[in-house]
Design an enzyme around this catalytic site. Structure first.
Site, PDB file in Angstrom:
ATOM      1  N   ASP A  93      -5.143  -6.722   8.951  1.00 32.40           N
ATOM      2  CA  ASP A  93      -3.981  -6.034   9.532  1.00 32.40           C
ATOM      3  C   ASP A  93      -3.787  -6.480  10.981  1.00 32.40           C
ATOM      4  O   ASP A  93      -2.656  -6.695  11.444  1.00 32.40           O
ATOM      5  CB  ASP A  93      -4.184  -4.515   9.506  1.00 32.40           C
ATOM      6  CG  ASP A  93      -4.438  -4.012   8.100  1.00 32.40           C
ATOM      7  OD1 ASP A  93      -3.920  -4.630   7.158  1.00 32.40           O
ATOM      8  OD2 ASP A  93      -5.167  -3.014   7.960  1.00 32.40           O
TER       9      ASP A  93
ATOM     10  N   ARG B 179     -13.422 -18.227   8.644  1.00 28.80           N
ATOM     11  CA  ARG B 179     -12.915 -19.605   8.759  1.00 28.80           C
ATOM     12  C   ARG B 179     -11.590 -19.670   9.507  1.00 28.80           C
ATOM     13  O   ARG B 179     -11.148 -20.738   9.913  1.00 28.80           O
ATOM     14  CB  ARG B 179     -12.714 -20.142   7.343  1.00 28.80           C
ATOM     15  CG  ARG B 179     -13.329 -21.496   7.126  1.00 28.80           C
ATOM     16  CD  ARG B 179     -13.251 -21.846   5.664  1.00 28.80           C
ATOM     17  NE  ARG B 179     -12.110 -22.714   5.390  1.00 28.80           N
ATOM     18  CZ  ARG B 179     -11.829 -23.191   4.181  1.00 28.80           C
ATOM     19  NH1 ARG B 179     -12.586 -22.877   3.150  1.00 28.80           N
ATOM     20  NH2 ARG B 179     -10.798 -23.987   4.002  1.00 28.80           N
TER      21      ARG B 179
ATOM     22  N   GLU C 260       0.811  -1.222   0.000  1.00 27.73           N
ATOM     23  CA  GLU C 260       0.000   0.000   0.000  1.00 27.73           C
ATOM     24  C   GLU C 260       0.845   1.274   0.000  1.00 27.73           C
ATOM     25  O   GLU C 260       0.296   2.376  -0.021  1.00 27.73           O
ATOM     26  CB  GLU C 260      -0.956  -0.002   1.201  1.00 27.73           C
ATOM     27  CG  GLU C 260      -2.181   0.859   0.972  1.00 27.73           C
ATOM     28  CD  GLU C 260      -3.183   0.736   2.103  1.00 27.73           C
ATOM     29  OE1 GLU C 260      -4.374   0.610   1.802  1.00 27.73           O
ATOM     30  OE2 GLU C 260      -2.779   0.766   3.283  1.00 27.73           O
TER      31      GLU C 260
ATOM     32  N   GLY D 183     -10.991 -15.196   6.510  1.00 30.22           N
ATOM     33  CA  GLY D 183     -12.130 -14.525   7.152  1.00 30.22           C
ATOM     34  C   GLY D 183     -12.643 -15.325   8.330  1.00 30.22           C
ATOM     35  O   GLY D 183     -11.877 -15.754   9.200  1.00 30.22           O
TER      36      GLY D 183
HETATM   37  O1  RIB Z   1      -6.877  -2.748   5.886  1.00 32.21           O
HETATM   38  C1  RIB Z   1      -7.657  -1.656   6.294  1.00 32.21           C
HETATM   39  C2  RIB Z   1      -7.033  -0.376   5.868  1.00 32.21           C
HETATM   40  O2  RIB Z   1      -7.013  -0.349   4.461  1.00 32.21           O
HETATM   41  C3  RIB Z   1      -7.781   0.839   6.291  1.00 32.21           C
HETATM   42  O3  RIB Z   1      -7.317   1.343   7.521  1.00 32.21           O
HETATM   43  C4  RIB Z   1      -7.603   1.790   5.147  1.00 32.21           C
HETATM   44  O4  RIB Z   1      -6.746   2.822   5.453  1.00 32.21           O
HETATM   45  C5  RIB Z   1      -7.081   0.960   3.995  1.00 32.21           C
HETATM   46  O5  RIB Z   1      -5.831   1.341   3.667  1.00 32.21           O
END
Ligand code: RIB
Length: 322
Positions: A262, A234, A138, A232
């Site tokens: 996360d 599971r 990201e 998820g």
């Molecule tokens: O994985 C969730 C996150 O993805 C969010 O906090 C958002 O910022 C996106 O980046």
């Protein structure tokens, strides 16, 4: 200051969350409640490892703006170390997140400053001394690959959460990865990218029905020592050359699943440190942190006990041998 055990290199994003009964259809306007706060996959993972008791350093890029200042204040308040690359020509990243009554989400993320995170912004000493280095897709992909390479060369355990999957993803990054943690859709996308000549494309529905030995075999496609597919409700599936194991999720009432992946990654990394690098125990810890995160409307308030970490003997075998 002792060096960090975990370095997370990745995105910081200001989340703008909207809670609605159902998602709007194209052209439709609906009313919603909202809140805003810190997010971004990299930052969420760093907060999860930090709150779970691992000495953590977060590395990310922000703009010279109000959201960037909030990011710094948030990390100070959390007591988690951060190395900020401030990009004066870019705004801090933002995400529009819609959450419906079932707790499902739809997310649009604008990377902004995150895309400018550079190799030169990486903290070499911390990366060289870390026990675990985690990154995602990201922020800037070149910086992510560089961080993993430095970590690998210095015997840290490297973790890649390939989220979000992007068109410019280069499979060559996988050569620096010890533990790959995709979710179902990232797994499918990765397989289809790595096997472009396969006439029959894998789908998420087909993946969820795959017998576990076949899923284990598919995990071998990536050439990565350990693959953990998060599934998820599971739970997750762990695959290593010597065997595989499914770790069930904790049954909880989900309010908001944003950031659950996360929370898993952060909880898993902290679990590895706390559980003598036992993959299954660490994955259970990841599942617990993820479960707690989905029950909390302030979804990135990831409660996890703080604890110390013993030194690290080798990992245990998995249950189903190959
Ligand atoms: O994985 C969730 C996150 O993805 C969010 O906090 C958002 O910022 C996106 O980046």
């Amino acid at each position: 200051m002792p060096s960090p055990q975990v370095v997370v290199v990745g995105s910081y994003v200001q989340d703008l969350c909207f809670y609605c009964d159902s998602f709007p259809r194209p052209g439709e306007t609906l009313t919603a409640t909202s809140r805003t706060g810190p997010g971004g996959k990299g930052s969420n993972q760093a907060v999860a490892t930090g709150r779970a008791g691992a000495r953590t350093l977060y590395v990310g890029a922000i703009g010279a703006d109000a959201f960037g200042r909030e990011a710094k204040a948030f990390y100070r308040a959390e007591g988690i170390a951060a190395k900020w690359a401030v990009k004066p020509t870019q705004p801090t990243g933002t995400a529009a997140i819609m959450v419906d009554a079932a707790g499902q989400n739809e997310i649009l993320v604008c990377l902004a400053a995150n895309a400018r995170l550079a190799k030169a912004d990486l903290p070499l000493k911390a990366l060289r001394e870390a026990e675990i280095v985690i990154t995602q897709l990201e922020a800037n992909l070149t910086a992510a690959a560089a961080a993993l390479k430095i970590a690998r060369e210095n015997d840290a355990l490297t973790v890649l959460n390939p989220a979000p999957m992007r068109p410019d993803f280069k499979p060559s990054i996988l050569r620096y990865v010890d533990i790959l943690i995709p979710n179902e859709s990232e797994f499918v996308e990765l397989i289809n990218r790595l096997q472009p000549d396969n006439k029959k494309k894998l789908t998420t529905a087909a993946l969820m029905k795959l017998p576990l030995p076949q899923l284990h075999q598919l995990c071998g496609t990536f050439g990565v020592p350990v693959v953990i597919v998060t599934l998820g409700e599971r739970g997750c599936f762990i695959s290593r050359a010597d065997g595989y194991l499914e770790v069930p999720a904790f049954k909880v009432k989900s309010v908001d699943t944003t950031g659950a992946g996360d929370a898993f990654v952060g909880g898993f990394a902290a679990g590895l440190l706390a559980q003598q690098r036992d993959l299954a125990a660490a994955a259970r810890h990841g599942c617990a942190v993820a479960a707690l995160s989905v029950t909390d409307p302030k979804h990135r308030a990831l409660h996890a006990p703080r604890r110390g970490h013993p030194t690290l003997p080798p990992t245990k075998p998995l249950i189903h041998p190959s």
